[in-house]
Scaffold this motif. Structure first.
Motif, mmCIF file in Angstrom:
data_model
loop_
_atom_site.group_PDB
_atom_site.id
_atom_site.type_symbol
_atom_site.label_atom_id
_atom_site.label_comp_id
_atom_site.label_asym_id
_atom_site.label_seq_id
_atom_site.Cartn_x
_atom_site.Cartn_y
_atom_site.Cartn_z
ATOM 1 N N ARG A 197 1.376 -1.167 0.259
ATOM 2 C CA ARG A 197 -0.155 -0.130 0.444
ATOM 3 C C ARG A 197 0.982 1.620 -0.583
ATOM 4 O O ARG A 197 1.495 1.248 0.173
ATOM 5 C CB ARG A 197 -1.196 0.421 1.321
ATOM 6 C CG ARG A 197 -1.581 -1.212 1.611
ATOM 7 C CD ARG A 197 -2.566 -0.579 1.815
ATOM 8 N NE ARG A 197 -3.347 0.618 2.618
ATOM 9 C CZ ARG A 197 -4.843 0.735 1.532
ATOM 10 N NH1 ARG A 197 -5.524 -0.331 0.933
ATOM 11 N NH2 ARG A 197 -5.280 1.839 0.752
ATOM 12 N N SER A 383 -9.512 7.746 -10.867
ATOM 13 C CA SER A 383 -9.998 6.244 -10.320
ATOM 14 C C SER A 383 -8.889 5.890 -9.247
ATOM 15 O O SER A 383 -7.776 6.377 -9.536
ATOM 16 C CB SER A 383 -9.417 5.322 -11.922
ATOM 17 O OG SER A 383 -8.833 4.212 -11.563
ATOM 18 N N GLY A 384 -8.852 5.206 -8.573
ATOM 19 C CA GLY A 384 -7.635 4.310 -8.117
ATOM 20 C C GLY A 384 -6.704 3.246 -9.031
ATOM 21 O O GLY A 384 -7.320 2.637 -10.067
ATOM 22 N N GLU A 386 -5.651 0.038 -8.877
ATOM 23 C CA GLU A 386 -5.680 -1.584 -8.453
ATOM 24 C C GLU A 386 -4.775 -1.949 -7.692
ATOM 25 O O GLU A 386 -5.175 -2.911 -5.783
ATOM 26 C CB GLU A 386 -6.647 -2.795 -8.958
ATOM 27 C CG GLU A 386 -8.553 -2.220 -9.586
ATOM 28 C CD GLU A 386 -9.062 -2.957 -10.493
ATOM 29 O OE1 GLU A 386 -8.291 -4.339 -10.930
ATOM 30 O OE2 GLU A 386 -10.137 -3.096 -10.685
ATOM 31 N N ARG A 387 -4.231 -2.652 -8.676
ATOM 32 C CA ARG A 387 -2.933 -3.164 -7.738
ATOM 33 C C ARG A 387 -1.990 -1.944 -6.796
ATOM 34 O O ARG A 387 -0.913 -2.911 -6.249
ATOM 35 C CB ARG A 387 -2.023 -3.232 -8.861
ATOM 36 C CG ARG A 387 -1.192 -2.852 -10.035
ATOM 37 C CD ARG A 387 0.369 -3.699 -10.892
ATOM 38 N NE ARG A 387 0.888 -3.125 -11.678
ATOM 39 C CZ ARG A 387 1.669 -2.076 -10.780
ATOM 40 N NH1 ARG A 387 1.541 -2.307 -9.835
ATOM 41 N NH2 ARG A 387 2.588 -1.157 -11.666
ATOM 42 N N PRO A 389 -3.173 -0.481 -3.517
ATOM 43 C CA PRO A 389 -4.275 0.137 -2.578
ATOM 44 C C PRO A 389 -3.046 2.047 -2.465
ATOM 45 O O PRO A 389 -1.556 1.534 -2.366
ATOM 46 C CB PRO A 389 -3.886 -0.506 -2.377
ATOM 47 C CG PRO A 389 -3.666 -2.417 -2.121
ATOM 48 C CD PRO A 389 -2.858 -1.651 -3.333
ATOM 49 N N TYR A 392 -4.107 6.898 -6.064
ATOM 50 C CA TYR A 392 -4.967 7.181 -7.317
ATOM 51 C C TYR A 392 -5.050 7.877 -8.300
ATOM 52 O O TYR A 392 -4.105 9.057 -8.411
ATOM 53 C CB TYR A 392 -6.471 7.798 -5.952
ATOM 54 C CG TYR A 392 -7.002 7.084 -5.297
ATOM 55 C CD1 TYR A 392 -8.557 6.358 -5.756
ATOM 56 C CD2 TYR A 392 -5.962 6.848 -4.198
ATOM 57 C CE1 TYR A 392 -8.859 6.168 -4.461
ATOM 58 C CE2 TYR A 392 -6.586 6.235 -3.410
ATOM 59 C CZ TYR A 392 -7.937 5.577 -3.397
ATOM 60 O OH TYR A 392 -8.669 4.658 -2.348
ATOM 61 N N ASN A 418 -13.809 7.186 0.193
ATOM 62 C CA ASN A 418 -14.642 5.987 0.458
ATOM 63 C C ASN A 418 -16.027 6.267 0.546
ATOM 64 O O ASN A 418 -16.663 5.133 1.519
ATOM 65 C CB ASN A 418 -14.189 4.474 0.991
ATOM 66 C CG ASN A 418 -14.704 3.069 0.452
ATOM 67 O OD1 ASN A 418 -14.949 3.146 -0.478
ATOM 68 N ND2 ASN A 418 -15.336 1.834 2.232
ATOM 69 N N TYR A 426 -17.559 4.748 -13.371
ATOM 70 C CA TYR A 426 -17.492 3.355 -13.474
ATOM 71 C C TYR A 426 -16.582 4.278 -14.879
ATOM 72 O O TYR A 426 -15.183 3.205 -15.436
ATOM 73 C CB TYR A 426 -18.572 2.499 -13.856
ATOM 74 C CG TYR A 426 -18.441 1.363 -14.879
ATOM 75 C CD1 TYR A 426 -17.512 0.436 -14.264
ATOM 76 C CD2 TYR A 426 -18.390 1.129 -16.227
ATOM 77 C CE1 TYR A 426 -17.018 -1.015 -14.556
ATOM 78 C CE2 TYR A 426 -18.401 0.216 -16.882
ATOM 79 C CZ TYR A 426 -17.503 -0.614 -16.299
ATOM 80 O OH TYR A 426 -17.252 -1.957 -17.206
ATOM 81 N N ARG A 429 -12.546 4.828 -14.974
ATOM 82 C CA ARG A 429 -12.421 3.575 -14.066
ATOM 83 C C ARG A 429 -10.448 3.502 -14.999
ATOM 84 O O ARG A 429 -10.890 4.163 -16.646
ATOM 85 C CB ARG A 429 -12.871 2.455 -14.218
ATOM 86 C CG ARG A 429 -12.866 1.682 -15.168
ATOM 87 C CD ARG A 429 -13.791 0.074 -15.208
ATOM 88 N NE ARG A 429 -13.661 -0.342 -16.048
ATOM 89 C CZ ARG A 429 -14.576 -0.373 -17.684
ATOM 90 N NH1 ARG A 429 -15.089 1.093 -17.894
ATOM 91 N NH2 ARG A 429 -14.631 -1.093 -18.692
ATOM 92 N N ASN A 431 -8.594 1.050 -15.173
ATOM 93 C CA ASN A 431 -8.641 -0.513 -16.179
ATOM 94 C C ASN A 431 -9.233 -0.690 -17.302
ATOM 95 O O ASN A 431 -9.395 -1.439 -18.498
ATOM 96 C CB ASN A 431 -8.466 -1.519 -14.902
ATOM 97 C CG ASN A 431 -10.008 -1.698 -14.390
ATOM 98 O OD1 ASN A 431 -10.902 -0.756 -15.328
ATOM 99 N ND2 ASN A 431 -10.615 -2.379 -13.708
ATOM 100 N N ASP A 435 -8.859 -3.992 -19.672
ATOM 101 C CA ASP A 435 -9.636 -5.218 -19.430
ATOM 102 C C ASP A 435 -10.334 -5.351 -20.977
ATOM 103 O O ASP A 435 -11.226 -6.100 -20.440
ATOM 104 C CB ASP A 435 -10.936 -4.585 -18.762
ATOM 105 C CG ASP A 435 -11.449 -3.382 -19.022
ATOM 106 O OD1 ASP A 435 -11.593 -3.113 -19.556
ATOM 107 O OD2 ASP A 435 -12.303 -3.000 -17.893
#
Length: 445
Positions: A197, A383-384, A386-387, A389, A392, A418, A426, A429, A431, A435
Protein backbone atom coordinates in the motif's frame (compact mmCIF):
# COMPACT_ATOMS: atom_id res chain seq x y z
CA UNK A 1 6.09 32.84 -21.86
CA UNK A 2 2.83 31.58 -20.48
CA UNK A 3 0.12 33.85 -19.07
CA UNK A 4 0.82 35.62 -15.80
CA UNK A 5 -0.78 33.71 -12.93
CA UNK A 6 -1.77 35.21 -9.60
CA UNK A 7 0.75 34.25 -6.90
CA UNK A 8 0.12 31.69 -4.18
CA UNK A 9 1.97 31.82 -0.89
CA UNK A 10 3.91 28.60 -0.30
CA UNK A 11 4.42 26.57 2.83
CA UNK A 12 8.07 25.90 3.60
CA UNK A 13 8.35 23.05 6.11
CA UNK A 14 7.23 19.58 5.05
CA UNK A 15 4.75 17.89 7.35
CA UNK A 16 5.85 14.54 8.72
CA UNK A 17 2.51 12.95 7.94
CA UNK A 18 -0.86 13.71 6.31
CA UNK A 19 -3.83 11.59 5.40
CA UNK A 20 -3.52 12.33 1.68
CA UNK A 21 -0.76 13.76 -0.50
CA UNK A 22 -1.91 15.40 -3.73
CA UNK A 23 0.66 15.60 -6.54
CA UNK A 24 -0.01 18.47 -8.93
CA UNK A 25 -1.21 22.05 -8.45
CA UNK A 26 -3.61 22.43 -11.36
CA UNK A 27 -7.40 22.60 -11.26
CA UNK A 28 -7.77 18.85 -10.60
CA UNK A 29 -5.21 18.67 -7.80
CA UNK A 30 -6.41 21.84 -6.09
CA UNK A 31 -10.08 20.79 -6.35
CA UNK A 32 -9.26 17.35 -4.95
CA UNK A 33 -7.45 18.96 -2.02
CA UNK A 34 -10.42 21.29 -1.46
CA UNK A 35 -12.95 18.50 -1.10
CA UNK A 36 -10.64 16.19 0.87
CA UNK A 37 -10.17 19.02 3.34
CA UNK A 38 -13.94 19.50 3.50
CA UNK A 39 -14.18 15.86 4.64
CA UNK A 40 -11.85 16.58 7.57
CA UNK A 41 -8.79 14.85 6.08
CA UNK A 42 -5.32 16.34 6.41
CA UNK A 43 -3.81 17.17 3.02
CA UNK A 44 -0.47 18.29 1.60
CA UNK A 45 -0.38 19.41 -2.03
CA UNK A 46 2.98 19.24 -3.82
CA UNK A 47 3.60 21.18 -7.03
CA UNK A 48 6.97 21.03 -8.79
CA UNK A 49 6.59 24.49 -10.33
CA UNK A 50 3.91 27.01 -9.41
CA UNK A 51 0.17 26.69 -8.92
CA UNK A 52 -1.74 26.55 -12.24
CA UNK A 53 1.51 27.01 -14.14
CA UNK A 54 0.61 24.70 -17.00
CA UNK A 55 -2.69 23.95 -18.75
CA UNK A 56 -4.89 25.09 -15.85
CA UNK A 57 -3.94 28.70 -16.63
CA UNK A 58 -3.58 28.27 -20.40
CA UNK A 59 -7.05 27.10 -21.41
CA UNK A 60 -9.93 29.10 -22.85
CA UNK A 61 -11.68 29.59 -19.52
CA UNK A 62 -14.96 28.01 -20.58
CA UNK A 63 -17.22 26.34 -18.02
CA UNK A 64 -19.68 24.42 -20.14
CA UNK A 65 -22.22 21.64 -20.01
CA UNK A 66 -22.95 21.95 -23.74
CA UNK A 67 -21.21 19.56 -26.09
CA UNK A 68 -20.01 17.17 -23.39
CA UNK A 69 -19.41 13.49 -24.02
CA UNK A 70 -22.40 11.66 -22.52
CA UNK A 71 -20.06 9.92 -20.08
CA UNK A 72 -19.00 13.32 -18.70
CA UNK A 73 -22.38 15.01 -18.77
CA UNK A 74 -23.66 14.29 -15.26
CA UNK A 75 -20.27 15.06 -13.73
CA UNK A 76 -20.21 18.40 -15.55
CA UNK A 77 -23.73 19.25 -14.38
CA UNK A 78 -22.56 18.67 -10.79
CA UNK A 79 -19.40 20.68 -11.45
CA UNK A 80 -21.46 23.61 -12.71
CA UNK A 81 -23.37 23.64 -9.42
CA UNK A 82 -20.07 23.88 -7.56
CA UNK A 83 -18.79 26.69 -9.79
CA UNK A 84 -21.92 28.71 -9.12
CA UNK A 85 -21.26 28.68 -5.38
CA UNK A 86 -17.45 28.51 -5.11
CA UNK A 87 -16.81 32.26 -4.81
CA UNK A 88 -19.39 32.65 -2.07
CA UNK A 89 -18.34 29.46 -0.26
CA UNK A 90 -14.64 30.33 -0.11
CA UNK A 91 -14.89 34.13 -0.14
CA UNK A 92 -12.82 34.41 -3.32
CA UNK A 93 -13.06 35.73 -6.88
CA UNK A 94 -12.57 33.24 -9.71
CA UNK A 95 -14.07 35.48 -12.38
CA UNK A 96 -17.03 33.11 -12.78
CA UNK A 97 -19.61 34.72 -15.04
CA UNK A 98 -22.72 33.04 -16.43
CA UNK A 99 -22.35 34.60 -19.86
CA UNK A 100 -23.83 31.76 -21.93
CA UNK A 101 -22.04 29.83 -24.66
CA UNK A 102 -23.07 29.62 -28.31
CA UNK A 103 -22.01 27.16 -31.02
CA UNK A 104 -22.90 28.47 -34.49
CA UNK A 105 -22.29 27.14 -37.99
CA UNK A 106 -23.33 27.28 -41.64
CA UNK A 107 -22.57 23.59 -42.15
CA UNK A 108 -25.60 21.29 -42.37
CA UNK A 109 -23.72 18.23 -41.10
CA UNK A 110 -22.53 20.13 -38.04
CA UNK A 111 -26.08 21.31 -37.36
CA UNK A 112 -27.19 17.69 -37.51
CA UNK A 113 -24.50 16.73 -34.99
CA UNK A 114 -25.65 19.49 -32.66
CA UNK A 115 -29.23 18.26 -32.91
CA UNK A 116 -28.23 14.65 -32.28
CA UNK A 117 -26.19 15.66 -29.24
CA UNK A 118 -29.09 17.63 -27.77
CA UNK A 119 -31.52 14.74 -28.21
CA UNK A 120 -29.12 12.34 -26.46
CA UNK A 121 -28.26 14.80 -23.70
CA UNK A 122 -31.90 15.48 -22.88
CA UNK A 123 -32.48 11.74 -22.69
CA UNK A 124 -29.49 11.36 -20.38
CA UNK A 125 -29.94 14.39 -18.12
CA UNK A 126 -33.53 15.52 -18.55
CA UNK A 127 -34.10 19.15 -17.54
CA UNK A 128 -30.76 19.55 -15.76
CA UNK A 129 -29.45 22.02 -18.34
CA UNK A 130 -30.91 24.68 -20.63
CA UNK A 131 -29.40 24.15 -24.09
CA UNK A 132 -31.64 25.13 -27.00
CA UNK A 133 -31.31 24.99 -30.76
CA UNK A 134 -31.17 28.50 -32.24
CA UNK A 135 -31.80 29.90 -35.71
CA UNK A 136 -30.13 32.70 -37.64
CA UNK A 137 -32.34 35.39 -36.12
CA UNK A 138 -31.59 34.33 -32.55
CA UNK A 139 -27.84 34.10 -33.25
CA UNK A 140 -27.89 37.63 -34.66
CA UNK A 141 -29.51 38.84 -31.44
CA UNK A 142 -26.86 37.08 -29.34
CA UNK A 143 -24.02 38.52 -31.44
CA UNK A 144 -24.76 42.22 -32.01
CA UNK A 145 -22.49 43.66 -34.66
CA UNK A 146 -21.72 40.33 -36.33
CA UNK A 147 -21.24 40.64 -40.09
CA UNK A 148 -21.67 36.93 -40.82
CA UNK A 149 -25.13 35.42 -40.82
CA UNK A 150 -24.92 31.93 -39.34
CA UNK A 151 -27.53 29.37 -40.33
CA UNK A 152 -28.03 27.90 -36.87
CA UNK A 153 -26.51 26.38 -33.78
CA UNK A 154 -27.11 25.63 -30.12
CA UNK A 155 -27.00 27.98 -27.16
CA UNK A 156 -26.75 27.34 -23.42
CA UNK A 157 -27.56 30.47 -21.35
CA UNK A 158 -26.47 28.69 -18.15
CA UNK A 159 -22.96 27.98 -19.39
CA UNK A 160 -20.23 30.27 -18.15
CA UNK A 161 -16.67 31.48 -18.14
CA UNK A 162 -14.05 31.98 -15.44
CA UNK A 163 -10.52 33.39 -15.35
CA UNK A 164 -7.95 30.56 -15.53
CA UNK A 165 -5.08 32.77 -14.38
CA UNK A 166 -6.85 33.63 -11.13
CA UNK A 167 -9.33 30.82 -10.35
CA UNK A 168 -7.01 28.03 -9.26
CA UNK A 169 -4.61 30.33 -7.35
CA UNK A 170 -7.60 31.87 -5.55
CA UNK A 171 -8.80 28.43 -4.42
CA UNK A 172 -5.25 27.49 -3.38
CA UNK A 173 -4.88 30.61 -1.25
CA UNK A 174 -8.21 29.87 0.42
CA UNK A 175 -7.07 26.31 1.13
CA UNK A 176 -3.93 27.52 2.90
CA UNK A 177 -6.14 29.47 5.29
CA UNK A 178 -8.01 26.22 5.97
CA UNK A 179 -4.90 24.31 6.90
CA UNK A 180 -4.02 22.60 3.62
CA UNK A 181 -0.27 22.69 3.03
CA UNK A 182 0.62 24.11 -0.39
CA UNK A 183 4.23 23.09 -1.11
CA UNK A 184 5.91 24.84 -4.08
CA UNK A 185 8.30 24.31 -5.68
CA UNK A 186 8.25 20.77 -4.37
CA UNK A 187 8.67 18.02 -6.94
CA UNK A 188 7.52 14.55 -5.97
CA UNK A 189 9.99 11.96 -7.24
CA UNK A 190 7.95 8.89 -6.42
CA UNK A 191 6.12 6.86 -3.80
CA UNK A 192 6.98 4.45 -1.04
CA UNK A 193 4.79 1.47 -0.21
CA UNK A 194 4.40 -0.73 2.84
CA UNK A 195 2.79 -4.16 2.55
CA UNK A 196 1.84 -3.19 -1.01
CA UNK A 197 0.00 0.00 0.00
CA UNK A 198 1.01 3.63 -0.45
CA UNK A 199 2.80 4.77 2.69
CA UNK A 200 4.66 7.93 1.66
CA UNK A 201 5.55 10.35 -1.10
CA UNK A 202 9.23 11.12 -1.67
CA UNK A 203 9.82 14.76 -2.57
CA UNK A 204 12.94 16.70 -3.47
CA UNK A 205 12.88 18.10 0.08
CA UNK A 206 12.14 14.90 2.00
CA UNK A 207 9.48 12.28 2.66
CA UNK A 208 5.86 12.78 3.71
CA UNK A 209 4.09 9.78 5.21
CA UNK A 210 0.52 9.33 4.00
CA UNK A 211 -2.22 6.75 3.60
CA UNK A 212 -3.13 7.78 0.05
CA UNK A 213 -1.64 9.71 -2.85
CA UNK A 214 -3.52 11.37 -5.70
CA UNK A 215 -1.53 11.91 -8.91
CA UNK A 216 -3.03 14.89 -10.74
CA UNK A 217 0.03 15.84 -12.74
CA UNK A 218 -1.62 16.75 -16.04
CA UNK A 219 0.86 16.35 -18.88
CA UNK A 220 3.36 14.63 -16.55
CA UNK A 221 1.08 11.92 -15.19
CA UNK A 222 1.92 9.11 -17.63
CA UNK A 223 5.63 9.65 -17.11
CA UNK A 224 5.32 9.70 -13.30
CA UNK A 225 3.13 6.60 -13.25
CA UNK A 226 5.54 4.71 -15.51
CA UNK A 227 8.12 4.65 -12.72
CA UNK A 228 5.52 2.89 -10.57
CA UNK A 229 4.90 0.25 -13.22
CA UNK A 230 1.46 1.71 -13.98
CA UNK A 231 0.66 1.88 -17.70
CA UNK A 232 -1.46 4.97 -18.27
CA UNK A 233 -2.21 5.70 -21.95
CA UNK A 234 -1.89 9.43 -22.40
CA UNK A 235 -0.58 11.68 -25.17
CA UNK A 236 -0.17 15.44 -25.36
CA UNK A 237 -1.49 17.88 -27.92
CA UNK A 238 -0.47 21.52 -28.10
CA UNK A 239 -3.15 24.18 -28.09
CA UNK A 240 -2.29 27.78 -28.99
CA UNK A 241 -4.20 30.82 -27.70
CA UNK A 242 -3.97 34.60 -27.70
CA UNK A 243 -5.50 37.41 -25.73
CA UNK A 244 -6.22 40.92 -26.92
CA UNK A 245 -5.88 44.19 -25.14
CA UNK A 246 -9.17 45.56 -23.75
CA UNK A 247 -11.79 46.40 -26.38
CA UNK A 248 -14.92 48.49 -26.15
CA UNK A 249 -18.12 46.78 -27.20
CA UNK A 250 -18.14 43.36 -28.77
CA UNK A 251 -20.09 40.23 -27.84
CA UNK A 252 -20.32 39.11 -24.23
CA UNK A 253 -21.60 35.63 -25.02
CA UNK A 254 -18.72 33.14 -25.50
CA UNK A 255 -18.93 31.38 -28.84
CA UNK A 256 -17.45 28.77 -31.16
CA UNK A 257 -17.78 28.95 -34.94
CA UNK A 258 -16.28 26.66 -37.55
CA UNK A 259 -13.01 28.62 -37.68
CA UNK A 260 -12.58 30.39 -34.33
CA UNK A 261 -13.61 30.44 -30.69
CA UNK A 262 -13.53 33.24 -28.12
CA UNK A 263 -14.59 34.50 -24.73
CA UNK A 264 -14.81 37.96 -23.28
CA UNK A 265 -12.28 38.38 -20.46
CA UNK A 266 -12.82 40.15 -17.16
CA UNK A 267 -10.10 42.64 -18.17
CA UNK A 268 -12.14 43.71 -21.21
CA UNK A 269 -10.09 41.86 -23.81
CA UNK A 270 -10.82 38.58 -25.57
CA UNK A 271 -9.25 35.15 -25.40
CA UNK A 272 -9.25 33.84 -28.99
CA UNK A 273 -8.13 30.64 -30.71
CA UNK A 274 -8.57 28.75 -33.92
CA UNK A 275 -11.67 26.82 -32.95
CA UNK A 276 -10.45 23.27 -33.49
CA UNK A 277 -6.83 23.15 -34.62
CA UNK A 278 -4.24 21.59 -32.30
CA UNK A 279 -0.89 19.98 -32.93
CA UNK A 280 0.44 16.63 -31.77
CA UNK A 281 4.21 16.47 -31.70
CA UNK A 282 5.49 13.01 -32.57
CA UNK A 283 7.25 11.44 -29.59
CA UNK A 284 8.34 7.93 -28.61
CA UNK A 285 5.03 7.52 -26.74
CA UNK A 286 3.12 8.41 -29.90
CA UNK A 287 4.58 5.29 -31.50
CA UNK A 288 4.24 3.12 -28.38
CA UNK A 289 0.56 4.01 -28.03
CA UNK A 290 -0.37 4.28 -31.70
CA UNK A 291 -2.85 1.42 -31.82
CA UNK A 292 -4.68 2.61 -28.70
CA UNK A 293 -5.25 5.98 -30.40
CA UNK A 294 -6.32 4.85 -33.86
CA UNK A 295 -10.01 5.65 -33.28
CA UNK A 296 -9.17 9.01 -31.72
CA UNK A 297 -6.98 9.94 -34.68
CA UNK A 298 -9.76 9.03 -37.10
CA UNK A 299 -12.19 11.28 -35.25
CA UNK A 300 -9.79 14.25 -35.38
CA UNK A 301 -8.85 14.13 -39.05
CA UNK A 302 -8.53 17.65 -40.39
CA UNK A 303 -8.21 19.37 -36.99
CA UNK A 304 -5.21 17.59 -35.46
CA UNK A 305 -1.92 18.47 -37.11
CA UNK A 306 1.10 16.20 -36.74
CA UNK A 307 4.61 17.59 -36.31
CA UNK A 308 8.02 16.45 -35.17
CA UNK A 309 10.58 18.50 -33.34
CA UNK A 310 12.70 18.78 -30.24
CA UNK A 311 10.29 16.91 -27.98
CA UNK A 312 11.03 13.61 -29.70
CA UNK A 313 14.70 13.72 -28.74
CA UNK A 314 14.04 15.20 -25.29
CA UNK A 315 11.62 12.42 -24.37
CA UNK A 316 13.74 9.73 -25.98
CA UNK A 317 16.59 10.74 -23.69
CA UNK A 318 14.50 10.72 -20.53
CA UNK A 319 15.00 7.72 -18.28
CA UNK A 320 11.83 5.67 -17.98
CA UNK A 321 12.79 4.52 -14.48
CA UNK A 322 14.74 6.46 -11.86
CA UNK A 323 15.89 6.27 -8.23
CA UNK A 324 14.21 8.49 -5.66
CA UNK A 325 17.37 9.72 -3.96
CA UNK A 326 18.61 11.81 -6.89
CA UNK A 327 17.25 14.81 -8.82
CA UNK A 328 14.76 14.01 -11.56
CA UNK A 329 13.35 15.68 -14.65
CA UNK A 330 10.59 17.11 -12.43
CA UNK A 331 13.18 19.40 -10.83
CA UNK A 332 14.90 20.14 -14.14
CA UNK A 333 11.68 21.18 -15.92
CA UNK A 334 9.52 23.08 -13.45
CA UNK A 335 6.96 24.29 -16.00
CA UNK A 336 6.12 23.14 -19.52
CA UNK A 337 5.97 26.28 -21.62
CA UNK A 338 5.64 25.28 -25.28
CA UNK A 339 5.87 27.81 -28.06
CA UNK A 340 2.52 28.85 -29.56
CA UNK A 341 1.95 28.21 -33.24
CA UNK A 342 1.42 31.74 -34.49
CA UNK A 343 -0.32 30.73 -37.70
CA UNK A 344 -3.08 29.00 -35.72
CA UNK A 345 -3.85 31.90 -33.38
CA UNK A 346 -3.44 34.48 -36.14
CA UNK A 347 -6.02 32.58 -38.16
CA UNK A 348 -8.40 32.59 -35.19
CA UNK A 349 -7.98 36.34 -34.72
CA UNK A 350 -8.45 37.00 -38.43
CA UNK A 351 -11.71 35.04 -38.48
CA UNK A 352 -12.90 36.73 -35.28
CA UNK A 353 -12.37 40.18 -36.81
CA UNK A 354 -14.03 39.07 -40.04
CA UNK A 355 -17.10 38.12 -38.01
CA UNK A 356 -16.95 41.31 -35.89
CA UNK A 357 -15.43 44.00 -38.17
CA UNK A 358 -15.99 46.81 -35.72
CA UNK A 359 -13.36 45.11 -33.52
CA UNK A 360 -10.77 45.31 -36.31
CA UNK A 361 -8.59 47.45 -34.06
CA UNK A 362 -7.97 44.49 -31.75
CA UNK A 363 -4.34 44.37 -30.68
CA UNK A 364 -2.66 41.18 -29.49
CA UNK A 365 -1.45 41.46 -25.91
CA UNK A 366 0.01 37.96 -25.62
CA UNK A 367 0.21 34.55 -27.27
CA UNK A 368 0.82 31.30 -25.43
CA UNK A 369 0.47 27.54 -25.76
CA UNK A 370 -0.18 24.63 -23.42
CA UNK A 371 -0.07 20.85 -23.50
CA UNK A 372 -3.46 19.14 -23.28
CA UNK A 373 -3.36 15.62 -21.81
CA UNK A 374 -5.51 13.30 -23.93
CA UNK A 375 -6.68 9.73 -23.35
CA UNK A 376 -7.58 7.29 -26.16
CA UNK A 377 -11.32 7.85 -25.62
CA UNK A 378 -11.00 11.58 -24.78
CA UNK A 379 -12.55 11.29 -21.33
CA UNK A 380 -10.59 11.44 -18.08
CA UNK A 381 -9.21 8.88 -15.69
CA UNK A 382 -10.58 9.48 -12.17
CA UNK A 383 -9.73 6.24 -10.50
CA UNK A 384 -7.90 4.18 -7.95
CA UNK A 385 -5.13 1.85 -9.10
CA UNK A 386 -6.15 -1.70 -8.25
CA UNK A 387 -2.69 -3.17 -7.79
CA UNK A 388 -1.41 -0.32 -5.60
CA UNK A 389 -3.99 0.38 -2.87
CA UNK A 390 -3.96 4.01 -1.81
CA UNK A 391 -2.87 5.28 -5.23
CA UNK A 392 -5.35 7.37 -7.22
CA UNK A 393 -5.04 9.08 -10.61
CA UNK A 394 -6.90 12.12 -11.96
CA UNK A 395 -5.75 13.01 -15.47
CA UNK A 396 -6.50 12.86 -19.20
CA UNK A 397 -9.16 15.56 -19.26
CA UNK A 398 -8.55 16.03 -22.98
CA UNK A 399 -9.07 19.78 -23.08
CA UNK A 400 -12.24 19.64 -20.95
CA UNK A 401 -10.63 19.85 -17.52
CA UNK A 402 -11.05 23.46 -16.41
CA UNK A 403 -14.84 23.50 -16.42
CA UNK A 404 -15.27 19.98 -15.06
CA UNK A 405 -12.43 20.38 -12.55
CA UNK A 406 -14.45 21.11 -9.42
CA UNK A 407 -16.72 18.13 -9.98
CA UNK A 408 -13.77 15.89 -10.82
CA UNK A 409 -12.01 16.95 -7.63
CA UNK A 410 -15.08 16.22 -5.54
CA UNK A 411 -15.53 12.82 -7.19
CA UNK A 412 -11.87 12.00 -6.54
CA UNK A 413 -12.21 13.03 -2.90
CA UNK A 414 -15.24 10.73 -2.59
CA UNK A 415 -13.25 7.81 -4.01
CA UNK A 416 -10.29 8.41 -1.71
CA UNK A 417 -12.53 8.68 1.36
CA UNK A 418 -14.66 5.71 0.24
CA UNK A 419 -17.79 7.86 0.41
CA UNK A 420 -20.85 7.80 -1.83
CA UNK A 421 -19.50 9.13 -5.16
CA UNK A 422 -20.80 12.35 -6.62
CA UNK A 423 -21.66 10.46 -9.83
CA UNK A 424 -21.16 6.90 -11.02
CA UNK A 425 -17.37 6.66 -11.61
CA UNK A 426 -17.30 3.50 -13.75
CA UNK A 427 -16.68 5.29 -17.05
CA UNK A 428 -13.57 6.95 -15.60
CA UNK A 429 -11.85 3.80 -14.31
CA UNK A 430 -8.20 3.32 -15.26
CA UNK A 431 -8.51 -0.36 -16.17
CA UNK A 432 -10.92 0.33 -19.04
CA UNK A 433 -7.82 0.51 -21.22
CA UNK A 434 -6.62 -2.95 -20.22
CA UNK A 435 -9.75 -5.01 -19.46
CA UNK A 436 -10.75 -5.57 -23.07
CA UNK A 437 -13.26 -2.72 -23.21
CA UNK A 438 -13.68 -1.16 -26.64
CA UNK A 439 -12.34 2.36 -26.97
CA UNK A 440 -15.26 4.58 -27.94
CA UNK A 441 -14.60 8.11 -29.17
CA UNK A 442 -17.71 10.21 -29.42
CA UNK A 443 -18.03 12.94 -32.02
CA UNK A 444 -17.54 15.61 -29.41
CA UNK A 445 -17.46 19.34 -30.04
Amino acid sequence: MGPEVEPVAADIALPKRVDVAVIGGGIIGISTALYLNAKGLTVALCEKGHIAGEQSSRNWGWVRVMGRDMRELRLMIESMKLWRSIDRTLGIETGFNQCGILYMTNDDRTLEQYHEWLVRARSEAGEAFDTQEVDAKRIAALLPGASIRYKGGIHTPGDARAEPQKAVPAIANALRKRGVMILTPCAVRGLETSAGRVSAVVTEHGTISCSAAVVAGGAWTRYFCGNLGVDLPQLLVRGSVLRTEPLDGGPTCSALADTFGYRKRADGGYTIADGFTTQMDLTPDAFRLFFKYVEALKSQLGSLKIGIGRRFIEELRRPRRWPLDRPTVFEAVRTLDPKPIDSYVDSGLREFVRAFPRLSGARVAQRWAGYIDVTPDAIPVISGVERIPGLYIGTGFSGHGFGIGLGAGKLMADLVANDMPLVEPYAFRLNRFSDGSKVIVEAGF
